[in-house]
Design a protein around this motif. Sequence first.
Motif, PDB file in Angstrom:
ATOM      1  N   LYS A   1       0.851  -1.203   0.000  1.00 39.84           N
ATOM      2  CA  LYS A   1       0.000   0.000   0.000  1.00 39.84           C
ATOM      3  C   LYS A   1       0.876   1.240   0.000  1.00 39.84           C
ATOM      4  O   LYS A   1       1.912   1.262   0.653  1.00 39.84           O
ATOM      5  CB  LYS A   1      -0.866   0.016   1.258  1.00 39.84           C
ATOM      6  CG  LYS A   1      -2.044  -0.929   1.220  1.00 39.84           C
ATOM      7  CD  LYS A   1      -2.875  -0.721   2.485  1.00 39.84           C
ATOM      8  CE  LYS A   1      -4.040  -1.664   2.548  1.00 39.84           C
ATOM      9  NZ  LYS A   1      -4.765  -1.544   3.820  1.00 39.84           N
ATOM     10  N   PRO A   2       0.455   2.280  -0.723  1.00 41.37           N
ATOM     11  CA  PRO A   2       1.257   3.508  -0.745  1.00 41.37           C
ATOM     12  C   PRO A   2       1.306   4.162   0.635  1.00 41.37           C
ATOM     13  O   PRO A   2       0.319   4.128   1.375  1.00 41.37           O
ATOM     14  CB  PRO A   2       0.512   4.401  -1.739  1.00 41.37           C
ATOM     15  CG  PRO A   2      -0.858   3.838  -1.807  1.00 41.37           C
ATOM     16  CD  PRO A   2      -0.774   2.381  -1.508  1.00 41.37           C
ATOM     17  N   LEU A   3       2.460   4.726   0.941  1.00 39.58           N
ATOM     18  CA  LEU A   3       2.606   5.406   2.237  1.00 39.58           C
ATOM     19  C   LEU A   3       2.096   6.843   2.122  1.00 39.58           C
ATOM     20  O   LEU A   3       2.602   7.633   1.316  1.00 39.58           O
ATOM     21  CB  LEU A   3       4.076   5.390   2.673  1.00 39.58           C
ATOM     22  CG  LEU A   3       4.385   6.130   3.980  1.00 39.58           C
ATOM     23  CD1 LEU A   3       3.584   5.566   5.145  1.00 39.58           C
ATOM     24  CD2 LEU A   3       5.869   6.065   4.296  1.00 39.58           C
ATOM     25  N   VAL A   4       1.084   7.132   2.925  1.00 41.77           N
ATOM     26  CA  VAL A   4       0.464   8.459   2.925  1.00 41.77           C
ATOM     27  C   VAL A   4       0.692   9.089   4.297  1.00 41.77           C
ATOM     28  O   VAL A   4       0.228   8.554   5.306  1.00 41.77           O
ATOM     29  CB  VAL A   4      -1.056   8.352   2.621  1.00 41.77           C
ATOM     30  CG1 VAL A   4      -1.722   9.727   2.718  1.00 41.77           C
ATOM     31  CG2 VAL A   4      -1.286   7.734   1.247  1.00 41.77           C
ATOM     32  N   VAL A   5       1.425  10.185   4.352  1.00 41.09           N
ATOM     33  CA  VAL A   5       1.650  10.871   5.621  1.00 41.09           C
ATOM     34  C   VAL A   5       0.666  12.037   5.735  1.00 41.09           C
ATOM     35  O   VAL A   5       0.594  12.890   4.848  1.00 41.09           O
ATOM     36  CB  VAL A   5       3.107  11.368   5.749  1.00 41.09           C
ATOM     37  CG1 VAL A   5       3.259  12.293   6.960  1.00 41.09           C
ATOM     38  CG2 VAL A   5       4.063  10.181   5.881  1.00 41.09           C
ATOM     39  N   VAL A   6      -0.088  12.031   6.808  1.00 43.08           N
ATOM     40  CA  VAL A   6      -1.075  13.071   7.064  1.00 43.08           C
ATOM     41  C   VAL A   6      -0.560  13.895   8.244  1.00 43.08           C
ATOM     42  O   VAL A   6      -0.289  13.354   9.314  1.00 43.08           O
ATOM     43  CB  VAL A   6      -2.451  12.436   7.397  1.00 43.08           C
ATOM     44  CG1 VAL A   6      -3.495  13.520   7.633  1.00 43.08           C
ATOM     45  CG2 VAL A   6      -2.884  11.482   6.283  1.00 43.08           C
ATOM     46  N   THR A   7      -0.427  15.205   8.028  1.00 45.11           N
ATOM     47  CA  THR A   7       0.299  16.010   9.028  1.00 45.11           C
ATOM     48  C   THR A   7      -0.521  16.369  10.256  1.00 45.11           C
ATOM     49  O   THR A   7       0.033  16.757  11.270  1.00 45.11           O
ATOM     50  CB  THR A   7       0.801  17.327   8.398  1.00 45.11           C
ATOM     51  OG1 THR A   7      -0.339  18.098   8.014  1.00 45.11           O
ATOM     52  CG2 THR A   7       1.695  17.070   7.203  1.00 45.11           C
ATOM     53  N   ARG A   8      -1.843  16.316  10.151  1.00 42.60           N
ATOM     54  CA  ARG A   8      -2.689  16.694  11.296  1.00 42.60           C
ATOM     55  C   ARG A   8      -3.785  15.666  11.490  1.00 42.60           C
ATOM     56  O   ARG A   8      -4.139  14.932  10.577  1.00 42.60           O
ATOM     57  CB  ARG A   8      -3.352  18.072  11.047  1.00 42.60           C
ATOM     58  CG  ARG A   8      -2.419  19.220  10.807  1.00 42.60           C
ATOM     59  CD  ARG A   8      -1.494  19.512  11.946  1.00 42.60           C
ATOM     60  NE  ARG A   8      -2.163  19.937  13.155  1.00 42.60           N
ATOM     61  CZ  ARG A   8      -2.340  21.216  13.509  1.00 42.60           C
ATOM     62  NH1 ARG A   8      -1.929  22.190  12.725  1.00 42.60           N
ATOM     63  NH2 ARG A   8      -2.930  21.522  14.649  1.00 42.60           N
ATOM     64  N   LYS A   9      -4.361  15.669  12.687  1.00 46.42           N
ATOM     65  CA  LYS A   9      -5.477  14.780  12.973  1.00 46.42           C
ATOM     66  C   LYS A   9      -6.688  15.201  12.138  1.00 46.42           C
ATOM     67  O   LYS A   9      -6.989  16.374  12.049  1.00 46.42           O
ATOM     68  CB  LYS A   9      -5.812  14.900  14.455  1.00 46.42           C
ATOM     69  CG  LYS A   9      -6.371  13.642  14.977  1.00 46.42           C
ATOM     70  CD  LYS A   9      -6.799  13.631  16.390  1.00 46.42           C
ATOM     71  CE  LYS A   9      -8.086  12.826  16.492  1.00 46.42           C
ATOM     72  NZ  LYS A   9      -8.336  11.877  15.405  1.00 46.42           N
ATOM     73  N   LEU A  10      -7.348  14.243  11.516  1.00 42.30           N
ATOM     74  CA  LEU A  10      -8.514  14.535  10.675  1.00 42.30           C
ATOM     75  C   LEU A  10      -9.753  13.891  11.310  1.00 42.30           C
ATOM     76  O   LEU A  10      -9.628  13.134  12.276  1.00 42.30           O
ATOM     77  CB  LEU A  10      -8.281  13.976   9.266  1.00 42.30           C
ATOM     78  CG  LEU A  10      -7.068  14.553   8.499  1.00 42.30           C
ATOM     79  CD1 LEU A  10      -6.989  13.971   7.102  1.00 42.30           C
ATOM     80  CD2 LEU A  10      -7.112  16.083   8.438  1.00 42.30           C
ATOM     81  N   PRO A  11     -10.961  14.193  10.794  1.00 43.71           N
ATOM     82  CA  PRO A  11     -12.157  13.559  11.364  1.00 43.71           C
ATOM     83  C   PRO A  11     -11.997  12.026  11.381  1.00 43.71           C
ATOM     84  O   PRO A  11     -11.405  11.447  10.472  1.00 43.71           O
ATOM     85  CB  PRO A  11     -13.279  13.974  10.409  1.00 43.71           C
ATOM     86  CG  PRO A  11     -12.792  15.248   9.803  1.00 43.71           C
ATOM     87  CD  PRO A  11     -11.300  15.131   9.719  1.00 43.71           C
ATOM     88  N   ASP A  12     -12.558  11.390  12.426  1.00 42.56           N
ATOM     89  CA  ASP A  12     -12.388   9.944  12.615  1.00 42.56           C
ATOM     90  C   ASP A  12     -12.749   9.137  11.374  1.00 42.56           C
ATOM     91  O   ASP A  12     -12.041   8.207  10.998  1.00 42.56           O
ATOM     92  CB  ASP A  12     -13.262   9.460  13.779  1.00 42.56           C
ATOM     93  CG  ASP A  12     -12.722   9.965  15.109  1.00 42.56           C
ATOM     94  OD1 ASP A  12     -11.557  10.436  15.138  1.00 42.56           O
ATOM     95  OD2 ASP A  12     -13.473   9.908  16.111  1.00 42.56           O
TER      96      ASP A  12
ATOM     97  N   ALA B   1       7.549   9.212   2.173  1.00 49.78           N
ATOM     98  CA  ALA B   1       6.153   8.961   1.765  1.00 49.78           C
ATOM     99  C   ALA B   1       5.949   9.103   0.259  1.00 49.78           C
ATOM    100  O   ALA B   1       6.678   9.838  -0.409  1.00 49.78           O
ATOM    101  CB  ALA B   1       5.231   9.925   2.495  1.00 49.78           C
ATOM    102  N   ASP B   2       4.946   8.405  -0.253  1.00 46.74           N
ATOM    103  CA  ASP B   2       4.527   8.597  -1.648  1.00 46.74           C
ATOM    104  C   ASP B   2       3.639   9.839  -1.749  1.00 46.74           C
ATOM    105  O   ASP B   2       3.669  10.564  -2.730  1.00 46.74           O
ATOM    106  CB  ASP B   2       3.728   7.383  -2.124  1.00 46.74           C
ATOM    107  CG  ASP B   2       4.526   6.109  -1.995  1.00 46.74           C
ATOM    108  OD1 ASP B   2       5.501   5.967  -2.744  1.00 46.74           O
ATOM    109  OD2 ASP B   2       4.206   5.266  -1.116  1.00 46.74           O
ATOM    110  N   VAL B   3       2.803   9.991  -0.711  1.00 44.71           N
ATOM    111  CA  VAL B   3       1.817  11.073  -0.725  1.00 44.71           C
ATOM    112  C   VAL B   3       1.907  11.819   0.598  1.00 44.71           C
ATOM    113  O   VAL B   3       2.007  11.194   1.663  1.00 44.71           O
ATOM    114  CB  VAL B   3       0.385  10.502  -0.896  1.00 44.71           C
ATOM    115  CG1 VAL B   3      -0.657  11.620  -0.855  1.00 44.71           C
ATOM    116  CG2 VAL B   3       0.272   9.684  -2.178  1.00 44.71           C
ATOM    117  N   LEU B   4       1.838  13.135   0.529  1.00 52.62           N
ATOM    118  CA  LEU B   4       1.810  13.946   1.741  1.00 52.62           C
ATOM    119  C   LEU B   4       0.489  14.691   1.770  1.00 52.62           C
ATOM    120  O   LEU B   4       0.068  15.262   0.758  1.00 52.62           O
ATOM    121  CB  LEU B   4       2.989  14.930   1.732  1.00 52.62           C
ATOM    122  CG  LEU B   4       3.173  15.800   2.980  1.00 52.62           C
ATOM    123  CD1 LEU B   4       3.476  14.956   4.215  1.00 52.62           C
ATOM    124  CD2 LEU B   4       4.301  16.814   2.756  1.00 52.62           C
TER     125      LEU B   4
END
Length: 331
Positions: free
Chosen positions: A4-15, A48-51
């Motif tokens: 699976k592609p690595l997606v880094v999310v910088t902040r907490k998002l809705p559950d 990451a592949d996606v930020l």
Amino acid sequence: VKKKPLVVVTRKLPDSIETRMRELFDARINLDDAPMSAEQLAEAARGADVLVPTVTDHITADIVNQPDCKLRLIANFGNGVDNIDVEAAHARGITVTNTPKVLTEDTADMTMALILAVPRRLIEGASVLTEGKPWAGWSPTWMLGHRIGGKRLGIIGMGRIGQAVARRARAFGLQIHYHNRRPVAPKIAEELGATYWESLDQMLARMDIISVNCPHTPATYHLLSARRLKLIRKDAYIVNTARGEVTDEDTLIKLIEAGDIGGAGLDVYEHEPAVNPKLVRLARAGKVALLPHMGSATIEGRVEMGEKVIINIRTFLDAHKPPDRVLPSML
Ligand code: 8YV
């Protein structure tokens, strides 16, 4: 099994968004819910592949130009992309997307709230009851503000949000004027009853209320410069739910302090999250209404923004053009 592609999310998002992202991707979500440091962002870009950044993360040329930058997509969780060096990303072959449309109406609602706030002394009035000041009761001459109906509203930036503001403001009886790089389609202008001003200077000198609804780009940085702010009428006031950088904030403060501009309703600041203490003093004096960048802050909107981010990532990974691509030529 395909990795699976690595997606880094910088902040907490809705559950619900986080759950879906974990199902679809190898999602690493910054659960600290504090902005990542430049070093953390640079590290994320190497792995990451996606930020998925937000307005609080600055994706600079230095970050995308790291020799071992692995990123292929920057899927911004937000409409404005002034936090990203889109040109540098593009030059490195990194796609950039944003989340337009889903926050238009919410941001326009909050703009309208700020248009009303200062003239109708909304926050001043509310604080009488919440800050333990004595309220002597109703009086015919107390807490009087100014009528909104019939006033001239000058909108700077007649894109989706500007038009949504115009629609609301019209229903409140405001006369709609606007400045934009080019006029909107005649059908839209007619529907909004909107008058186009090619010259921003001329429009500024004639408006009662000015609303900033354009993006922050190199071309709009300090669009409301000291010179232009001085063209604004003494009793007029400015609303900004776009970006603080579009206004020369120091000069705006000085002009309000001197009584040369009536006031302001601000949701955004030039040095966010720092808010100039002089603005807080002006707020206490009822001259400005201040909100902490919450123009698009609705639960529904945040979920829709997250859904858009997911669509952009999935389309990109399926080797198709994502729907909300941002190209340097669009800025
Ligand atoms: C968002 C905004 O909250 O989308 C934008 O451009 O300014 C805000 O409404 C923020 O950008 C999320 O990253």
